[in-house]
Design a protein around this motif. Sequence first.
Motif, PDB file in Angstrom:
ATOM      1  N   LEU A 275     -78.017  80.477 131.216  1.00  0.00           N
ATOM      2  CA  LEU A 275     -76.801  79.703 131.430  1.00  0.00           C
ATOM      3  C   LEU A 275     -75.651  80.579 131.905  1.00  0.00           C
ATOM      4  CD1 LEU A 275     -76.110  76.690 131.114  1.00  0.00           C
ATOM      5  CD2 LEU A 275     -75.255  77.188 128.823  1.00  0.00           C
ATOM      6  N   THR A 276     -75.644  81.841 131.464  1.00  0.00           N
ATOM      7  CA  THR A 276     -74.541  82.748 131.797  1.00  0.00           C
ATOM      8  C   THR A 276     -74.821  83.645 132.986  1.00  0.00           C
ATOM      9  OG1 THR A 276     -75.343  84.528 130.369  1.00  0.00           O
ATOM     10  CG2 THR A 276     -73.936  82.837 129.350  1.00  0.00           C
ATOM     11  N   GLY A 277     -76.093  83.771 133.381  1.00  0.00           N
ATOM     12  CA  GLY A 277     -76.447  84.738 134.420  1.00  0.00           C
ATOM     13  C   GLY A 277     -76.241  86.172 133.962  1.00  0.00           C
ATOM     14  N   GLY A 278     -76.210  86.394 132.651  1.00  0.00           N
ATOM     15  CA  GLY A 278     -76.024  87.733 132.097  1.00  0.00           C
ATOM     16  C   GLY A 278     -74.580  88.115 131.870  1.00  0.00           C
ATOM     17  N   ALA A 279     -73.637  87.232 132.212  1.00  0.00           N
ATOM     18  CA  ALA A 279     -72.211  87.538 132.050  1.00  0.00           C
ATOM     19  C   ALA A 279     -71.813  87.450 130.582  1.00  0.00           C
ATOM     20  CB  ALA A 279     -71.370  86.577 132.880  1.00  0.00           C
ATOM     21  N   PHE A 280     -70.693  88.108 130.262  1.00  0.00           N
ATOM     22  CA  PHE A 280     -70.143  88.062 128.903  1.00  0.00           C
ATOM     23  C   PHE A 280     -69.057  86.985 128.885  1.00  0.00           C
ATOM     24  CE2 PHE A 280     -69.411  90.891 125.004  1.00  0.00           C
ATOM     25  CZ  PHE A 280     -68.823  89.852 124.282  1.00  0.00           C
ATOM     26  N   VAL A 281     -69.424  85.836 128.325  1.00  0.00           N
ATOM     27  CA  VAL A 281     -68.513  84.695 128.240  1.00  0.00           C
ATOM     28  C   VAL A 281     -68.192  84.433 126.771  1.00  0.00           C
ATOM     29  CG1 VAL A 281     -68.159  82.252 128.787  1.00  0.00           C
ATOM     30  CG2 VAL A 281     -69.551  83.696 130.308  1.00  0.00           C
ATOM     31  N   ALA A 282     -66.932  84.275 126.466  1.00  0.00           N
ATOM     32  CA  ALA A 282     -66.498  83.880 125.129  1.00  0.00           C
ATOM     33  C   ALA A 282     -65.714  82.583 125.266  1.00  0.00           C
ATOM     34  CB  ALA A 282     -65.645  84.969 124.489  1.00  0.00           C
ATOM     35  N   GLY A 283     -65.350  82.003 124.142  1.00  0.00           N
ATOM     36  CA  GLY A 283     -64.571  80.776 124.213  1.00  0.00           C
ATOM     37  C   GLY A 283     -64.293  80.198 122.847  1.00  0.00           C
ATOM     38  N   THR A 284     -63.634  79.066 122.856  1.00  0.00           N
ATOM     39  CA  THR A 284     -63.287  78.370 121.622  1.00  0.00           C
ATOM     40  C   THR A 284     -63.012  76.919 121.951  1.00  0.00           C
ATOM     41  OG1 THR A 284     -61.842  78.441 119.670  1.00  0.00           O
ATOM     42  CG2 THR A 284     -60.790  78.806 121.809  1.00  0.00           C
ATOM     43  N   GLY A 285     -62.948  76.084 120.936  1.00  0.00           N
ATOM     44  CA  GLY A 285     -62.651  74.674 121.142  1.00  0.00           C
ATOM     45  C   GLY A 285     -63.477  73.784 120.236  1.00  0.00           C
ATOM     46  N   THR A 286     -62.845  72.779 119.686  1.00  0.00           N
ATOM     47  CA  THR A 286     -63.595  71.780 118.932  1.00  0.00           C
ATOM     48  C   THR A 286     -64.415  70.949 119.913  1.00  0.00           C
ATOM     49  OG1 THR A 286     -61.857  70.099 119.106  1.00  0.00           O
ATOM     50  CG2 THR A 286     -61.704  71.637 117.265  1.00  0.00           C
ATOM     51  N   ILE A 287     -65.361  70.202 119.386  1.00  0.00           N
ATOM     52  CA  ILE A 287     -66.126  69.289 120.232  1.00  0.00           C
ATOM     53  C   ILE A 287     -66.465  68.051 119.423  1.00  0.00           C
ATOM     54  CG2 ILE A 287     -68.502  70.065 119.716  1.00  0.00           C
ATOM     55  CD1 ILE A 287     -68.908  70.034 122.839  1.00  0.00           C
ATOM     56  N   ASP A 288     -66.439  66.895 120.075  1.00  0.00           N
ATOM     57  CA  ASP A 288     -66.862  65.685 119.381  1.00  0.00           C
ATOM     58  C   ASP A 288     -68.248  65.275 119.864  1.00  0.00           C
ATOM     59  OD1 ASP A 288     -66.540  64.383 121.840  1.00  0.00           O
ATOM     60  OD2 ASP A 288     -64.687  63.360 121.255  1.00  0.00           O
ATOM     61  N   ASP A 289     -68.761  64.193 119.303  1.00  0.00           N
ATOM     62  CA  ASP A 289     -70.126  63.767 119.625  1.00  0.00           C
ATOM     63  C   ASP A 289     -70.313  63.470 121.104  1.00  0.00           C
ATOM     64  OD1 ASP A 289     -70.495  63.984 116.930  1.00  0.00           O
ATOM     65  OD2 ASP A 289     -70.962  61.879 116.562  1.00  0.00           O
ATOM     66  N   ASP A 290     -69.229  63.091 121.777  1.00  0.00           N
ATOM     67  CA  ASP A 290     -69.321  62.755 123.200  1.00  0.00           C
ATOM     68  C   ASP A 290     -69.060  63.947 124.110  1.00  0.00           C
ATOM     69  OD1 ASP A 290     -69.910  60.029 122.752  1.00  0.00           O
ATOM     70  OD2 ASP A 290     -67.794  59.618 122.383  1.00  0.00           O
ATOM     71  N   GLY A 291     -68.845  65.135 123.510  1.00  0.00           N
ATOM     72  CA  GLY A 291     -68.680  66.336 124.321  1.00  0.00           C
ATOM     73  C   GLY A 291     -67.252  66.626 124.736  1.00  0.00           C
ATOM     74  N   LYS A 292     -66.284  65.930 124.167  1.00  0.00           N
ATOM     75  CA  LYS A 292     -64.884  66.209 124.491  1.00  0.00           C
ATOM     76  C   LYS A 292     -64.431  67.460 123.746  1.00  0.00           C
ATOM     77  CE  LYS A 292     -60.206  64.285 124.361  1.00  0.00           C
ATOM     78  NZ  LYS A 292     -59.356  63.134 123.961  1.00  0.00           N
ATOM     79  N   VAL A 293     -63.785  68.370 124.464  1.00  0.00           N
ATOM     80  CA  VAL A 293     -63.332  69.632 123.891  1.00  0.00           C
ATOM     81  C   VAL A 293     -61.878  69.499 123.455  1.00  0.00           C
ATOM     82  CG1 VAL A 293     -62.891  72.080 124.354  1.00  0.00           C
ATOM     83  CG2 VAL A 293     -64.943  70.968 125.275  1.00  0.00           C
ATOM     84  N   GLY A 294     -61.596  69.899 122.213  1.00  0.00           N
ATOM     85  CA  GLY A 294     -60.249  69.766 121.670  1.00  0.00           C
ATOM     86  C   GLY A 294     -59.587  71.100 121.405  1.00  0.00           C
ATOM     87  N   PRO A 295     -58.256  71.110 121.220  1.00  0.00           N
ATOM     88  CA  PRO A 295     -57.495  72.343 121.017  1.00  0.00           C
ATOM     89  C   PRO A 295     -57.706  72.949 119.641  1.00  0.00           C
ATOM     90  CG  PRO A 295     -56.064  70.448 120.739  1.00  0.00           C
ATOM     91  CD  PRO A 295     -57.392  69.903 121.188  1.00  0.00           C
ATOM     92  N   ILE A 296     -57.341  74.213 119.527  1.00  0.00           N
ATOM     93  CA  ILE A 296     -57.501  74.954 118.272  1.00  0.00           C
ATOM     94  C   ILE A 296     -56.242  75.784 118.033  1.00  0.00           C
ATOM     95  CG2 ILE A 296     -60.005  75.003 118.281  1.00  0.00           C
ATOM     96  CD1 ILE A 296     -57.915  77.947 119.582  1.00  0.00           C
ATOM     97  N   GLY A 297     -56.173  76.438 116.882  1.00  0.00           N
ATOM     98  CA  GLY A 297     -55.056  77.318 116.574  1.00  0.00           C
ATOM     99  C   GLY A 297     -55.409  78.771 116.834  1.00  0.00           C
ATOM    100  N   GLY A 298     -54.358  79.600 116.987  1.00  0.00           N
ATOM    101  CA  GLY A 298     -54.567  81.038 117.118  1.00  0.00           C
ATOM    102  C   GLY A 298     -55.197  81.473 118.423  1.00  0.00           C
ATOM    103  N   ILE A 299     -54.948  80.743 119.505  1.00  0.00           N
ATOM    104  CA  ILE A 299     -55.624  81.049 120.770  1.00  0.00           C
ATOM    105  C   ILE A 299     -55.333  82.466 121.247  1.00  0.00           C
ATOM    106  CG2 ILE A 299     -53.742  80.050 122.145  1.00  0.00           C
ATOM    107  CD1 ILE A 299     -57.497  79.916 123.000  1.00  0.00           C
ATOM    108  N   GLU A 300     -54.079  82.944 121.069  1.00  0.00           N
ATOM    109  CA  GLU A 300     -53.734  84.287 121.557  1.00  0.00           C
ATOM    110  C   GLU A 300     -54.545  85.360 120.841  1.00  0.00           C
ATOM    111  OE1 GLU A 300     -51.623  82.111 120.268  1.00  0.00           O
ATOM    112  OE2 GLU A 300     -49.909  81.774 121.590  1.00  0.00           O
TER     113      GLU A 300
END
Length: 365
Positions: A275-300
Amino acid sequence: MPRRTATMLASTLMLIALLCAGVLIPVPYAEMSPGPTVNTLGNHGGEPVLQISGHKTYPTDGHLNMTTVRVTSADFRMNMVEAVYGWLARDSVIVPHDTLYPDGKTEQQSTQENAEEFSESQESAKVAALKQLHIPVKSWVIVSAVVKDSPAEGSLHAGDAIKAVDGTAVKQPSDVAKLVTKHKPGQNVVFTVVPAKDQAAAAKAGKPATTTRKVTLTTTTSHDTGAKRAIVGITAGTDHAFPFSMDIKLADVGGPSAGMMFALGLYDKLTPGSLTGGAFVAGTGTIDDDGKVGPIGGIEMKTIGARRKGAQYFLTPAENCASAAKNTPDGLRLVKVKTIEDALAALKDIRTHHTDALPKCTTKG
């Protein structure tokens, strides 16, 4: 004593007094700093983070790192010197204590709440990943929590499946509140439920539950900050029966913010190719059953932690983009996502080296 000497002595004593006050007097603040980041495709604590059995899986490479924030404990009392140092530091954020622990919440209460949110995020991550793969998931509405000293206490229990309210079938958790609030406080409402044990046994056997009972509750008046309305004192949620086993093994982590990265990790393990092609990917985010991504705290703090670990790309919830873009670590590229489909499309661009097409985060969003 000469006036100049006396003035210098008085100034020195005042400075000492201020320093002592700064050290001894607590201030109502708490600190957030970068926490650990873990590759959902790899191992943690000697075992795979994502464990799947009963379905074919495929090799993965690269990184899909979930990120965390380290916070001071509820009973930690910061002094002024520590607060000033935190304000000046680039790798920490000082926030009002009530931001992290509202309403006098204890460390134990906060830990329990984070654990529950973490568990719910894992379930939603599994559902979102399987929906992307068009694998059916059986779901039903449940009582996820019962408020102490409420009308529901002793009559409804966590895990009970809610089939209907006043004879109207329930299909979504939100249906429960809508049907209850049609009443006025003091009126009766009738729940049709499957007891938790019977529902669990039916789900394990792969059969629909048939044992139901009716529970009549007298509504009371809400006491929260919203409009006054009829309530019975429960929180409705969703439970699922998955067609095969998926376990997420990650201790000492709480909250819902790893949901998206767990969903992507599961999707990667359940599909051929990288899925990444070997790249280093990080991330964050809530998710619901339908795949919607929601905001989080402490992003910085999460972007700092990810870059320190070696991340090149950071999948960022759209609602966090403005904050994250104000202080992006050098060498880290923020990628805006609103849904799991957005995240999968971004990963395709990354692994095929079409990074010019990646949706960017800006200080405006």
